[in-house]
Write an enzyme that holds these catalytic residues in place. Structure first.
Site, short mmCIF file in Angstrom:
data_model
loop_
_atom_site.label_atom_id
_atom_site.label_comp_id
_atom_site.label_asym_id
_atom_site.label_seq_id
_atom_site.Cartn_x
_atom_site.Cartn_y
_atom_site.Cartn_z
N CYS A 107 0.82 -1.23 0.00
CA CYS A 107 0.00 0.00 0.00
C CYS A 107 0.85 1.27 0.00
O CYS A 107 0.33 2.36 -0.27
CB CYS A 107 -0.94 0.01 1.19
N HIS A 153 -3.41 6.99 2.50
CA HIS A 153 -3.84 5.67 2.07
C HIS A 153 -5.23 5.40 2.64
O HIS A 153 -5.46 5.62 3.84
CB HIS A 153 -2.83 4.62 2.54
N ASN A 159 -10.28 -0.35 0.04
CA ASN A 159 -8.81 -0.30 0.08
C ASN A 159 -8.25 -0.94 -1.19
O ASN A 159 -8.37 -2.13 -1.39
CB ASN A 159 -8.34 -1.06 1.34
O1 UT7 Z 1 -3.64 -1.39 3.67
C1 UT7 Z 1 -3.49 -1.82 4.99
C2 UT7 Z 1 -4.58 -2.79 5.18
N1 UT7 Z 1 -5.05 -3.11 6.45
C3 UT7 Z 1 -5.60 -2.29 7.35
O2 UT7 Z 1 -5.59 -1.09 7.27
C4 UT7 Z 1 -6.27 -2.96 8.49
C5 UT7 Z 1 -6.29 -2.17 9.75
N2 UT7 Z 1 -7.23 -2.77 10.67
C6 UT7 Z 1 -8.56 -2.55 10.59
O3 UT7 Z 1 -8.99 -1.76 9.75
C7 UT7 Z 1 -9.45 -3.25 11.56
O4 UT7 Z 1 -8.69 -3.99 12.46
C8 UT7 Z 1 -10.48 -4.19 10.86
C9 UT7 Z 1 -11.53 -3.34 10.13
C10 UT7 Z 1 -9.79 -5.11 9.89
C11 UT7 Z 1 -11.21 -5.03 11.92
O5 UT7 Z 1 -11.83 -4.19 12.87
P1 UT7 Z 1 -11.66 -4.50 14.43
O6 UT7 Z 1 -12.41 -3.46 15.13
O7 UT7 Z 1 -10.18 -4.60 14.70
O8 UT7 Z 1 -12.38 -5.88 14.57
P2 UT7 Z 1 -11.79 -7.27 15.13
O9 UT7 Z 1 -10.82 -7.86 14.20
O10 UT7 Z 1 -11.38 -7.05 16.55
O11 UT7 Z 1 -13.09 -8.16 15.13
C12 UT7 Z 1 -14.19 -7.88 15.98
C13 UT7 Z 1 -15.27 -8.90 15.72
C14 UT7 Z 1 -14.78 -10.34 15.74
O12 UT7 Z 1 -15.80 -11.12 16.33
P3 UT7 Z 1 -15.70 -11.57 17.86
O13 UT7 Z 1 -14.42 -12.39 17.96
O14 UT7 Z 1 -15.64 -10.31 18.66
O15 UT7 Z 1 -16.94 -12.37 18.06
C15 UT7 Z 1 -14.67 -10.71 14.30
O16 UT7 Z 1 -14.82 -12.08 14.07
O17 UT7 Z 1 -15.81 -8.70 14.41
C16 UT7 Z 1 -15.80 -9.94 13.70
N3 UT7 Z 1 -15.66 -9.64 12.29
C17 UT7 Z 1 -16.73 -9.38 11.51
N4 UT7 Z 1 -18.04 -9.33 11.74
C18 UT7 Z 1 -18.84 -9.01 10.73
C19 UT7 Z 1 -14.53 -9.58 11.56
N5 UT7 Z 1 -14.84 -9.27 10.29
C20 UT7 Z 1 -16.18 -9.14 10.23
C21 UT7 Z 1 -17.07 -8.82 9.19
N6 UT7 Z 1 -18.41 -8.75 9.50
N7 UT7 Z 1 -16.68 -8.55 7.93
#
Ligand code: UT7
Length: 323
Positions: A111, A250, A280
């Site tokens: 990225c 980004h 993204n």
């Molecule tokens: O170019 C660089 C690319 N990467 C990034 O910029 C990523 C940076 N990170 C992020 O943007 C965030 O960490 C995410 C958007 C990827 C995830 O958000 P989060 O607030 O960190 O969520 P999490 O990973 O802590 O997940 C929270 C919950 C989990 O469920 P439980 O374990 O709490 O029951 C996940 O399984 O959300 C669940 N989850 C979803 N639920 C519905 C994960 N993905 C999804 C989804 N829909 N698509």
């Protein structure tokens, strides 16, 4: 003498997939995706490749710059999702657009790739090797995404953005400062395996690799490293946050952009976004947003702009330039 961006272009595949479409593919919801990321829809390629998207963006950037393809001396394509191992995407672009006098090669800094491409072009120009360049960020991430993994597949989109840069004589300022970095020790928090060892001495089942990500680690890295890197680029440019008209970051997550603005104590209105519409697109996010701002007349000549990216590697970078 300084390097100016003299033209921009972008290309997005026609197919648009909304969050509701995502909810039919994996267990997710429009609400979750919007709240956690700010993304509403993304473009997914059903025909275009990284090279064809890159070439479409390149044609538009050349037109905007008033340059012919034959005048271009260097083509750098930043991509982490090329359709071919060989030849590189930049050579395919050279062939499609007819830039017969250009040197062409690819660069992979995920990225941060467009920024690294821009600074590579700048280095060549400062050394007097080339007078102009076409720098492109192009991705078809939809083919390296695991469409059963809801934690990644809803985040990404396909697209390409391009900029024509030129070394210009005179006092008019252009590129003012650059800061870049990498932390390979954290590389595995955002990875995509490619070919494994396979030869007469080692046999491995060849599995296709897909993007794997520890989202929270990337989030922490981005919100810490991006503001530091922007500050460093500003120091190199002998400017402060208040001098900047626009921060073109980004486009990974609206919460990351808000956190960066807060850490920099900068007005959020100076951080334009398009991630709601495109998601993204890795190396393509910055040049696509830059092109949209340029074409909508939201960047004026003389504006001071920060570009900043971060991503797999882990890599990060920022530059300060005058439009
Ligand atoms: O170019 C660089 C690319 N990467 C990034 O910029 C990523 C940076 N990170 C992020 O943007 C965030 O960490 C995410 C958007 C990827 C995830 O958000 P989060 O607030 O960190 O969520 P999490 O990973 O802590 O997940 C929270 C919950 C989990 O469920 P439980 O374990 O709490 O029951 C996940 O399984 O959300 C669940 N989850 C979803 N639920 C519905 C994960 N993905 C999804 C989804 N829909 N698509």
């Amino acid at each position: 003498m300084t390097m100016k961006i003299i033209g921009t272009g972008s290309a997005l595949p026609e197919k648009v997939a909304t969050n509701f479409d995502m909810a039919e593919i994996v267990e997710t919801s429009d609400e979750w995706i919007r709240e956690r990321t700010g993304i509403v829809e993304r473009h997914i390629s059903t025909e275009d490749t990284v090279s064809t998207l890159a070439a479409k963006a390149a044609f538009k950037a050349l037109e905007d710059a008033g340059k012919s393809a034959e005048e271009i001396e260097l083509i750098i394509v930043a991509t982490c999702s090329p359709e071919m191992e060989l030849p590189c995407c930049a050579c395919q672009v050279q062939s499609i657009i007819g830039a017969s006098n250009a040197t062409a090669f690819d660069l992979n800094a995920a990225c941060s790739g467009f920024l690294f491409g821009l600074s590579t072009a700048y280095g060549y120009m400062c050394a007097g090797v080339y007078k102009n360049a076409l720098v492109i960020g192009s991705e078809v991430l939809s083919k390296i995404i695991d469409w059963t993994d809801r934690s990644t597949c809803v985040l990404f989109g396909d697209g390409a953005g391009a900029a024509v840069v030129e070394m210009q004589e005179g006092e008019d300022p252009g590129m003012l400062g650059i800061a870049q970095g990498a932390d390979g020790t954290k590389g595995m928090v955002l990875s995509c395996p490619d070919r494994v060892l396979n030869n007469p001495y080692v046999k491995n089942p060849i599995e296709p690799g897909y993007v794997q990500m520890d989202g929270q680690e990337v989030y922490k890295f981005a919100t810490r490293q991006v503001p530091n890197c922007i500050q460093k680029a500003l120091e190199n440019a002998k400017l402060t946050v208040d001098d900047i008209d626009l921060f073109v970051l980004h486009q990974a997550n609206i919460r990351i952009i808000e956190a960066v603005a807060k850490r920099l104590k900068a007005d959020l209105s100076k951080f334009p976004t398009n991630l709601a519409r495109v998601g993204n697109m890795s190396s393509a996010t910055i040049p696509v947003l830059l092109d949209e701002l340029n074409k909508e007349g939201k960047i004026k000549r003389g504006d001071k702009i920060v570009l900043s990216g971060f991503g797999a590697g882990l890599t990060y970078g920022a530059c300060v330039l005058v439009w």
